[in-house]
Design a protein around this motif. Structure first.
Motif, short mmCIF file in Angstrom:
data_model
loop_
_atom_site.label_atom_id
_atom_site.label_comp_id
_atom_site.label_asym_id
_atom_site.label_seq_id
_atom_site.Cartn_x
_atom_site.Cartn_y
_atom_site.Cartn_z
N GLU A 3 104.59 57.57 28.03
CA GLU A 3 104.18 56.71 29.13
C GLU A 3 104.19 57.41 30.48
O GLU A 3 103.53 56.96 31.43
N ASN A 4 104.93 58.52 30.60
CA ASN A 4 104.97 59.25 31.87
C ASN A 4 103.81 60.22 32.05
O ASN A 4 103.65 60.82 33.11
N GLN A 5 103.02 60.37 31.00
CA GLN A 5 101.90 61.31 31.08
C GLN A 5 100.65 60.59 31.60
O GLN A 5 99.66 60.42 30.89
N SER A 6 100.73 60.16 32.84
CA SER A 6 99.60 59.46 33.46
C SER A 6 98.62 60.44 34.08
O SER A 6 98.91 61.64 34.23
N PHE A 7 97.46 59.93 34.47
CA PHE A 7 96.44 60.76 35.12
C PHE A 7 97.00 61.44 36.36
O PHE A 7 96.82 62.65 36.58
N GLU A 8 97.73 60.69 37.18
CA GLU A 8 98.24 61.23 38.44
C GLU A 8 99.24 62.36 38.20
O GLU A 8 99.20 63.40 38.88
N ILE A 9 100.15 62.16 37.23
CA ILE A 9 101.17 63.17 36.96
C ILE A 9 100.54 64.43 36.38
O ILE A 9 100.89 65.56 36.76
N ILE A 10 99.60 64.26 35.47
CA ILE A 10 98.94 65.43 34.85
C ILE A 10 98.16 66.21 35.91
O ILE A 10 98.22 67.45 35.99
#
Length: 352
Positions: A3-10
């Motif tokens: 769930e932490n692998q969002s577009f913004e984080i990547i």
């Protein structure tokens, strides 16, 4: 899991790998080159998370649930056909026999005469699976010509039809099979055998109920109501058709008696305060639906009918603001259920 692998984080991680001496602001060449890749990677992580959940029985569903538990031998129960009692009369209004496999219809539902029960009385099987035919009674129209037949009717549901087993029901059977293995004619083996018969909705087993080597198997139908004599006989023939001879599923020497659960009728009376815009009849009908849902879950699970639970169901019914003078079978206490009893909703009388 991802769930932490969002577009913004990547995208932020990708941009961190680009030297600060280059323009990384939104709208720059580097930003616009990396953003589509970050979107695709985020989508990939989402699908990976879903696929991981589909591997495990607790989080899987549909065909993937079937695959996840296939190793255990537990398979989803298919939809089954309703079985009803049909009566057939001649021109003198006397019961008469008809050919087995004769076909009849009520509205859009067709039936076939599967078995002769007695003179003019047959076990009729709906030709479509599911619960649609469970509550259909009345005059049967012959599809095939039958000489001297003047009247035919469906009078009683013998074995309820069921839809395809739900994910939750299948998951629960899988859990039971893993936690309480059925083997070597143990208690859980009898439960498993009984549930293999279409139309059986619940089982309770009583070992040594009438002395050594005796076993009593008490069943309810798919609606969690007392089973018909036809359904009881089907289970008996499957588990132990000749007592003690081992010609069914039961081991040699085990004398098995299959019986129906006994219905404990629950009559409910109460005074209610209605919300504006609700009618007493509408609230009564809604309460009956809630009681039916509770009854199905309580069969073979509860040892008594709790007045507090019935009160909570009543108070949770749309349109009910408050209630008083709640009585179960004319009394203000709980109703005990015997080992072989299941609750059956009787009369529901509400007053304002």
């Amino acid at each position: 899991m991802y769930e932490n692998q969002s577009f913004e984080i990547i995208l932020e991680r990708m941009l961190e790998r680009v030297p600060d001496s280059l323009d990384k602001r939104e709208g720059s060449i580097i930003y616009d080159a990396l953003a589509p890749a970050a979107i695709e990677l985020a989508q990939l992580y989402m699908e990976l998370d879903i696929n991981i959940n589909l591997i495990f029985a607790d989080t899987s569903s549909g065909d993937y649930l079937d695959l996840a538990i296939a190793w255990s031998g537990v398979v989803r129960k298919p939809a089954t056909q309703a079985q009803l009692r049909g009566l057939f009369y001649n021109a003198s209004d006397a019961l008469m026999d008809i050919p087995v496999n004769s076909r009849f219809a009520i509205d859009t539902i067709t039936y076939k005469a599967a078995e002769r029960l007695s003179l003019g009385e047959y076990r009729m099987v709906a030709e479509i699976p599911g619960a649609a035919a469970n509550g259909v009674f009345g005059t049967l129209m012959p599809i095939d010509y039958i000489n001297n037949l003047a009247r035919a009717e469906l009078t009683e549901l013998l074995v309820p039809g069921t839809g395809l087993e739900t994910d939750e029901a299948l998951r629960q059977r899988y859990r039971d099979a893993v936690r309480r293995p059925a083997t070597s004619g143990n208690k859980y083996h009898y439960i498993e055998w009984a549930l293999q018969i279409p139309g059986v909705g619940g089982v309770r087993v009583f070992p040594l109920w009438d002395g050594p080597k005796t076993v009593k198997v008490v069943i309810v139908d798919a609606e969690k109501l007392p089973a018909s004599a036809v359904l009881v006989q089907q289970v008996q023939d499957f588990i132990d058709p000749v007592p003690g001879r081992g010609e069914g599923q039961a081991p040699i020497g085990a004398v098995v008696t299959v019986a129906s659960a006994v219905g404990s009728v629950l009559n409910i009376d109460a005074t209610v305060t209605l919300a504006a815009g609700y009618t007493l009849q509408g609230v009564t009908n809604a309460l009956k639906e809630r009681l039916e849902a509770w009854r199905k879950n309580a069969a073979f699970e509860s040892t008594y009918v709790s007045q507090a639970i019935i009160g909570a169901l009543l108070l949770g019914t749309d349109g009910v603001l408050d209630y008083s003078e709640l009585l179960l079978n004319g009394d203000s206490g709980n109703i005990a259920l015997g080992d072989e009893e299941v609750p059956v909703i009787g009369t529901v009388e509400l007053e304002v």
